[in-house]
Scaffold this motif. Structure first.
Motif, PDB file in Angstrom:
ATOM      1  N   GLY A   7     -25.244   8.627   8.429  1.00 45.13           N
ATOM      2  CA  GLY A   7     -25.153   6.832   8.465  1.00 45.13           C
ATOM      3  C   GLY A   7     -23.926   6.398   8.165  1.00 45.13           C
ATOM      4  N   PHE A   8     -23.557   5.139   7.747  1.00 38.62           N
ATOM      5  CA  PHE A   8     -21.976   4.268   7.924  1.00 38.62           C
ATOM      6  C   PHE A   8     -22.108   5.582   6.377  1.00 38.62           C
ATOM      7  CE2 PHE A   8     -19.472   0.513   6.732  1.00 38.62           C
ATOM      8  CZ  PHE A   8     -18.831   0.814   6.000  1.00 38.62           C
ATOM      9  N   ASN A   9     -20.583   5.336   7.365  1.00 35.47           N
ATOM     10  CA  ASN A   9     -19.164   6.409   6.333  1.00 35.47           C
ATOM     11  C   ASN A   9     -17.660   6.064   6.744  1.00 35.47           C
ATOM     12  OD1 ASN A   9     -18.340   7.800   9.244  1.00 35.47           O
ATOM     13  ND2 ASN A   9     -20.543   7.694   9.016  1.00 35.47           N
ATOM     14  N   THR A  10     -16.791   6.390   6.215  1.00 30.96           N
ATOM     15  CA  THR A  10     -15.832   6.135   6.547  1.00 30.96           C
ATOM     16  C   THR A  10     -15.022   7.331   7.249  1.00 30.96           C
ATOM     17  OG1 THR A  10     -14.766   6.064   3.940  1.00 30.96           O
ATOM     18  CG2 THR A  10     -15.738   4.360   4.890  1.00 30.96           C
ATOM     19  N   MET A  11     -13.651   7.325   7.747  1.00 30.31           N
ATOM     20  CA  MET A  11     -12.851   7.879   7.633  1.00 30.31           C
ATOM     21  C   MET A  11     -11.182   7.576   7.726  1.00 30.31           C
ATOM     22  SD  MET A  11     -14.247  10.262  11.312  1.00 30.31           S
ATOM     23  CE  MET A  11     -12.916  11.587  10.170  1.00 30.31           C
ATOM     24  N   GLY A  12     -10.117   8.334   7.209  1.00 30.25           N
ATOM     25  CA  GLY A  12      -8.615   7.736   6.479  1.00 30.25           C
ATOM     26  C   GLY A  12      -8.105   8.428   6.689  1.00 30.25           C
ATOM     27  N   TRP A  13      -7.144   7.603   6.241  1.00 32.23           N
ATOM     28  CA  TRP A  13      -5.691   9.144   6.251  1.00 32.23           C
ATOM     29  C   TRP A  13      -4.621   8.674   5.144  1.00 32.23           C
ATOM     30  CZ3 TRP A  13      -4.557  13.061   9.053  1.00 32.23           C
ATOM     31  CH2 TRP A  13      -4.777  13.190   9.988  1.00 32.23           C
ATOM     32  N   TYR A  14      -4.511   9.689   3.611  1.00 33.63           N
ATOM     33  CA  TYR A  14      -4.142   9.267   2.826  1.00 33.63           C
ATOM     34  C   TYR A  14      -2.661   9.775   2.843  1.00 33.63           C
ATOM     35  CZ  TYR A  14      -8.308   7.375   0.856  1.00 33.63           C
ATOM     36  OH  TYR A  14      -9.447   5.761   1.168  1.00 33.63           O
ATOM     37  N   ARG A  15      -1.534   9.511   2.156  1.00 28.28           N
ATOM     38  CA  ARG A  15      -0.510  10.566   2.066  1.00 28.28           C
ATOM     39  C   ARG A  15       0.231  10.987   0.891  1.00 28.28           C
ATOM     40  NH1 ARG A  15       3.233   6.062   5.050  1.00 28.28           N
ATOM     41  NH2 ARG A  15       3.963   5.127   3.137  1.00 28.28           N
ATOM     42  N   GLN A  16       0.891  12.113   0.347  1.00 24.65           N
ATOM     43  CA  GLN A  16       1.321  12.514  -1.029  1.00 24.65           C
ATOM     44  C   GLN A  16       2.817  12.499  -0.721  1.00 24.65           C
ATOM     45  OE1 GLN A  16      -0.719  14.232  -3.500  1.00 24.65           O
ATOM     46  NE2 GLN A  16      -0.078  13.710  -6.014  1.00 24.65           N
ATOM     47  N   ALA A  17       3.349  11.267  -1.256  1.00 22.03           N
ATOM     48  CA  ALA A  17       5.023  11.996  -1.368  1.00 22.03           C
ATOM     49  C   ALA A  17       5.134  12.374  -2.428  1.00 22.03           C
ATOM     50  CB  ALA A  17       5.600  11.351  -1.108  1.00 22.03           C
ATOM     51  N   PRO A  18       6.609  13.585  -2.571  1.00 25.52           N
ATOM     52  CA  PRO A  18       6.307  14.351  -3.584  1.00 25.52           C
ATOM     53  C   PRO A  18       7.105  13.899  -5.137  1.00 25.52           C
ATOM     54  CG  PRO A  18       7.604  15.655  -1.369  1.00 25.52           C
ATOM     55  CD  PRO A  18       7.030  13.840  -1.351  1.00 25.52           C
ATOM     56  N   GLY A  19       6.311  13.727  -5.923  1.00 28.85           N
ATOM     57  CA  GLY A  19       6.637  12.667  -7.576  1.00 28.85           C
ATOM     58  C   GLY A  19       5.582  12.060  -6.744  1.00 28.85           C
ATOM     59  N   LYS A  20       5.046  11.475  -6.301  1.00 29.04           N
ATOM     60  CA  LYS A  20       4.465  10.358  -5.787  1.00 29.04           C
ATOM     61  C   LYS A  20       2.178  10.529  -6.545  1.00 29.04           C
ATOM     62  CE  LYS A  20       7.550   7.388  -3.792  1.00 29.04           C
ATOM     63  NZ  LYS A  20       8.067   6.549  -2.834  1.00 29.04           N
ATOM     64  N   GLN A  21       1.591   9.155  -6.134  1.00 32.96           N
ATOM     65  CA  GLN A  21       0.030   9.609  -6.548  1.00 32.96           C
ATOM     66  C   GLN A  21       0.096   9.069  -4.898  1.00 32.96           C
ATOM     67  OE1 GLN A  21      -1.260   6.707  -9.103  1.00 32.96           O
ATOM     68  NE2 GLN A  21      -1.284   8.045 -10.554  1.00 32.96           N
ATOM     69  N   ARG A  22      -1.000   9.805  -4.417  1.00 29.41           N
ATOM     70  CA  ARG A  22      -1.648   9.868  -3.595  1.00 29.41           C
ATOM     71  C   ARG A  22      -2.133   7.980  -2.698  1.00 29.41           C
ATOM     72  NH1 ARG A  22      -6.069  14.051  -1.130  1.00 29.41           N
ATOM     73  NH2 ARG A  22      -7.276  12.788  -3.818  1.00 29.41           N
ATOM     74  N   ALA A  23      -1.406   7.841  -1.310  1.00 28.62           N
ATOM     75  CA  ALA A  23      -1.751   6.725  -1.437  1.00 28.62           C
ATOM     76  C   ALA A  23      -2.297   6.171  -0.270  1.00 28.62           C
ATOM     77  CB  ALA A  23      -0.406   5.469  -1.245  1.00 28.62           C
ATOM     78  N   MET A  24      -3.540   5.552  -0.273  1.00 30.35           N
ATOM     79  CA  MET A  24      -4.071   5.113   1.810  1.00 30.35           C
ATOM     80  C   MET A  24      -3.341   5.121   2.020  1.00 30.35           C
ATOM     81  SD  MET A  24      -5.454   2.826   3.322  1.00 30.35           S
ATOM     82  CE  MET A  24      -6.261   0.903   2.616  1.00 30.35           C
ATOM     83  N   VAL A  25      -3.117   5.176   3.663  1.00 31.08           N
ATOM     84  CA  VAL A  25      -2.877   4.892   4.501  1.00 31.08           C
ATOM     85  C   VAL A  25      -3.275   4.025   5.394  1.00 31.08           C
ATOM     86  CG1 VAL A  25      -0.772   5.675   6.653  1.00 31.08           C
ATOM     87  CG2 VAL A  25      -1.120   6.664   4.251  1.00 31.08           C
ATOM     88  N   ALA A  26      -4.752   4.446   6.091  1.00 31.55           N
ATOM     89  CA  ALA A  26      -5.624   3.936   6.403  1.00 31.55           C
ATOM     90  C   ALA A  26      -6.459   3.816   6.952  1.00 31.55           C
ATOM     91  CB  ALA A  26      -4.839   3.616   7.897  1.00 31.55           C
ATOM     92  N   VAL A  27      -7.390   3.606   7.302  1.00 34.22           N
ATOM     93  CA  VAL A  27      -9.130   3.627   6.899  1.00 34.22           C
ATOM     94  C   VAL A  27      -9.921   2.518   7.811  1.00 34.22           C
ATOM     95  CG1 VAL A  27     -11.348   3.429   5.232  1.00 34.22           C
ATOM     96  CG2 VAL A  27      -9.158   3.929   4.434  1.00 34.22           C
ATOM     97  N   ILE A  28     -10.476   3.531   8.437  1.00 29.55           N
ATOM     98  CA  ILE A  28     -11.713   2.473   9.626  1.00 29.55           C
ATOM     99  C   ILE A  28     -13.025   3.210   8.975  1.00 29.55           C
ATOM    100  CG2 ILE A  28     -11.571   4.668  11.240  1.00 29.55           C
ATOM    101  CD1 ILE A  28     -11.425   2.286  13.366  1.00 29.55           C
ATOM    102  N   THR A  29     -14.277   1.931   9.178  1.00 30.11           N
ATOM    103  CA  THR A  29     -15.623   2.753   9.001  1.00 30.11           C
ATOM    104  C   THR A  29     -16.238   3.154  10.307  1.00 30.11           C
ATOM    105  OG1 THR A  29     -15.924   0.102   9.707  1.00 30.11           O
ATOM    106  CG2 THR A  29     -15.140   0.812   6.479  1.00 30.11           C
TER     107      THR A  29
END
Length: 117
Positions: A30-52
């Protein structure tokens, strides 16, 4: 259940390039997404790129024009091409697979990307 296997990452000088790959296996449908997230020391995880699964992409302004996400649906693999890397791109990068309609969310183990100045 979905398993994610990441590869790529490492140490690169500022201005250099790296390519990350993430292969998914298991109950992929079915419909899904794949992506990359990153987390630097002392920071929250953040989206880098997503593709459906239909090819739509999304990037934050911080990486637009430098990073490109793509996927091969036949191989259930997503790629992240990172160019013009900056020291502030240093982080642990994690692959994500999501089936929104079923509220299913899976994560890879993470891979370290270090950009030296």
């Amino acid at each position: 259940q979905v398993q994610l296997v990441e590869s790529g990452g490492g140490l690169v000088q500022a201005g250099g390039s790296l390519r990350l790959s993430c292969a998914a296996s298991g109950n992929i449908f079915g419909f899904n997404t794949m992506g990359w997230y990153r987390q630097a020391p002392g920071k929250q995880r953040a989206m880098v790129a997503v593709i459906t699964s239909t090819g739509n992409t999304d990037y934050p302004d911080s990486v637009k024009g430098r990073f490109t996400i793509s996927r091969d649906n036949a191989k259930n693999t997503v790629y992240l091409e990172m160019n013009s890397l900056k020291p502030e791109d240093t982080a642990v990068y994690s692959c994500n697979f999501r089936i929104p309609l079923m509220n299913l969310d899976y994560w890879g183990q993470g891979t370290q990307v270090t950009v030296s100045s």
